[in-house]
Design a protein around this motif. Structure first.
Motif, PDB file in Angstrom:
ATOM      1  N   ILE A  20      -6.762  -3.198   2.337  1.00 24.75           N
ATOM      2  CA  ILE A  20      -6.024  -4.432   2.609  1.00 24.75           C
ATOM      3  C   ILE A  20      -6.724  -5.626   1.964  1.00 24.75           C
ATOM      4  O   ILE A  20      -7.942  -5.780   2.026  1.00 24.75           O
ATOM      5  CB  ILE A  20      -5.887  -4.649   4.127  1.00 24.75           C
ATOM      6  N   ILE A  50      -6.791   2.555   5.362  1.00 27.45           N
ATOM      7  CA  ILE A  50      -5.850   1.432   5.228  1.00 27.45           C
ATOM      8  C   ILE A  50      -6.602   0.111   5.305  1.00 27.45           C
ATOM      9  O   ILE A  50      -6.389  -0.795   4.490  1.00 27.45           O
ATOM     10  CB  ILE A  50      -4.767   1.521   6.311  1.00 27.45           C
ATOM     11  N   VAL A 102       0.635   5.324   0.335  1.00 26.57           N
ATOM     12  CA  VAL A 102      -0.226   6.454   0.691  1.00 26.57           C
ATOM     13  C   VAL A 102       0.005   7.583  -0.304  1.00 26.57           C
ATOM     14  O   VAL A 102       1.120   8.064  -0.474  1.00 26.57           O
ATOM     15  CB  VAL A 102       0.070   6.935   2.123  1.00 26.57           C
ATOM     16  N   VAL A 144       5.765  -2.063   7.967  1.00 21.94           N
ATOM     17  CA  VAL A 144       5.670  -0.658   7.609  1.00 21.94           C
ATOM     18  C   VAL A 144       7.043  -0.135   7.199  1.00 21.94           C
ATOM     19  O   VAL A 144       7.998  -0.211   7.980  1.00 21.94           O
ATOM     20  CB  VAL A 144       5.119   0.188   8.773  1.00 21.94           C
ATOM     21  N   VAL A 196      -2.194  -2.080  11.488  1.00 20.87           N
ATOM     22  CA  VAL A 196      -0.985  -2.782  11.042  1.00 20.87           C
ATOM     23  C   VAL A 196      -0.812  -4.082  11.820  1.00 20.87           C
ATOM     24  O   VAL A 196      -0.525  -5.142  11.246  1.00 20.87           O
ATOM     25  CB  VAL A 196       0.249  -1.868  11.224  1.00 20.87           C
ATOM     26  N   ILE A 254       3.030  -1.589   3.990  1.00 23.36           N
ATOM     27  CA  ILE A 254       2.534  -0.258   3.663  1.00 23.36           C
ATOM     28  C   ILE A 254       3.700   0.723   3.780  1.00 23.36           C
ATOM     29  O   ILE A 254       4.546   0.595   4.669  1.00 23.36           O
ATOM     30  CB  ILE A 254       1.366   0.160   4.583  1.00 23.36           C
ATOM     31  N   LEU A 306       0.843  -1.189   0.000  1.00 28.58           N
ATOM     32  CA  LEU A 306       0.000   0.000   0.000  1.00 28.58           C
ATOM     33  C   LEU A 306       0.883   1.246   0.000  1.00 28.58           C
ATOM     34  O   LEU A 306       1.822   1.358   0.788  1.00 28.58           O
ATOM     35  CB  LEU A 306      -0.913   0.019   1.221  1.00 28.58           C
ATOM     36  N   THR A 339      -1.792  -8.283   0.713  1.00 28.37           N
ATOM     37  CA  THR A 339      -1.088  -7.121   1.253  1.00 28.37           C
ATOM     38  C   THR A 339       0.039  -7.564   2.179  1.00 28.37           C
ATOM     39  O   THR A 339      -0.179  -8.302   3.143  1.00 28.37           O
ATOM     40  CB  THR A 339      -2.049  -6.203   2.018  1.00 28.37           C
TER      41      THR A 339
END
Length: 395
Positions: free
Chosen positions: A163, A159, A123, A202, A195, A170, A121, A167
């Protein structure tokens, strides 16, 4: 080559698009009298003590390779810097790598964690290299669009909605490029719970950590439960005015770092030896310079945001970095049309918002990392341009 070069290229290379930012930079460079608000680079020169330390290191013959992960002395300083400023502990021996810019650090992170078919993902609006680096690692970048309604802040709910079973990770940048949006501790804590719930990694780009203006910066790795899930990206380019030095670093749990170090060994070997001495000096003795630059950026931010709103380009107040991301929808032009016409008619260079993802359409990115005199003149020119365009739309 009987069939031409194209037949020998990889599908990934052929599908990869060149950076959309370069188009406007190259055009602006060919024109005289252009004021550029497009470059994401401090207008300050690297502090003299940092340059002097680097020159001295060359004179002393520090021109060899270093350890692949970088000078241990520098990694120790980075570890102390992260603990002192952001309350996160990383072992300099096996949890930190000095990289050739933060961009290499992001590349290493994706290549170490992404398998073919994994989704990451991103942003948006987002820096132009993120999605291509995911693709180059064999993954699938999935944009998660933010909204101007809440200052382009990503939420846990957004978020959650993006997902899927594919996934893996991110990527979040805070403060953000291009919007300047900075997430608060509370907002990061809400994201952290999502998360954790979905067992994600992350990749946290914190390159603008030193350039936050309204609230104390919070590192994502400092949030409860996130240390083992975070690959922290940072560097010297923005806060220390060292863009051309190409020095960044990553910090993460040792197992992550061990695998990223293997890739770094084969692709880069190490960051330049003499420049690492400059970085040591920056961390030890340049924080007063960082504070001075931050105060200057804050004053410029306030001036630019107020002026843009006054001339009819709605602009939220960014919490960090050195960018504003105003709406140009009132002019009736697309982002690219606005940027091209502004450059040709008024000789002001900005970056069209759609360069940072589809959610950036209708906006432009302006950097205020230039002198106040230049900003004042650029905004006068933009006001003339906007008045002509808005008048034409009304008629």
């Amino acid at each position: 080559m009987t069939n031409g070069v194209s037949n020998y290229l990889s599908y990934t290379a052929k599908e990869l698009k060149p950076s959309p930012i370069r188009k406007f930079f190259d055009l602006a460079a060919s024109m005289e009298g252009v004021i550029s608000l497009g470059v994401g680079e401090p207008d300050f020169i690297t502090p003299w003590n940092v340059r002097e330390a680097t020159i001295l290191s060359i004179e002393q013959g520090f021109t060899s390779y270093t350890a692949n992960a970088g000078l241990l002395e520098l990694r120790e300083e980075i570890s102390a810097y992260l603990q002192r400023g952001f309350n996160v502990d990383y072992n300099p021996v096996n949890q930190i790598i000095v990289t050739v810019g933060a961009s290499e650090a992001i590349d290493l992170a994706f290549r170490a964690i992404v398998n073919p078919g994994d989704e990451v993902l991103i942003v948006e609006p987002s820096f132009v290299s993120y999605a291509p680096l995911v693709a180059l690692a064999g993954g699938t970048p999935i944009p998660v669009s933010t909204s101007p309604a809440n200052g382009f802040k990503i939420t846990a709910e957004q978020i959650e909605a993006a997902i899927t079973e594919k996934t893996k990770a991110i990527l979040i940048c805070s403060p953000n490029n291009p919007t300047g949006t900075a997430l608060t501790r509370k907002e990061l804590e809400e994201i952290a719970r999502t998360v954790e719930k979905h067992d994600l990694i992350v990749v946290m780009d914190e390159i603008y950590a030193e350039l936050t203006y309204d609230e104390e910066f919070t590192s994502f790795a400092a949030i409860d439960g996130m240390y083992d899930r975070t690959i922290l990206i940072n560097g010297f380019s923005k806060g220390f005015a060292m863009t051309g030095w190409r020095l960044g670093f990553l910090a993460a749990p040792a197992e992550f770092v061990g695998h990223m170090l293997k890739i770094h060994q084969y692709t880069t070997m190490c960051a330049p030896h003499m420049l690492q001495h400059g970085a040591i000096e920056a961390l030890r003795n340049s924080y007063h310079e960082v504070e001075s630059m931050r105060n200057s950026y804050r004053r410029r931010r306030n001036y630019v945001v107020d002026t843009l709103n006054n001339i009819g380009l709605d602009c939220h107040v960014p919490g960090g970095a050195f960018y504003v991301f105003p709406s140009i929808k009132a002019t009736g032009l697309s982002s690219e049309q606005f940027a091209e016409k502004l450059l040709m008619e008024e000789k002001v260079a900005v970056v069209p918002g759609n360069a940072f993802g589809e959610s950036g359409e209708g906006y432009i990115r302006c950097s205020y990392a230039t002198s106040m005199e230049q900003l004042q003149e650029a905004l006068k020119r933009m006001q003339r341009f906007v008045e002509r365009r808005v008048g034409a739309v009304v008629k």
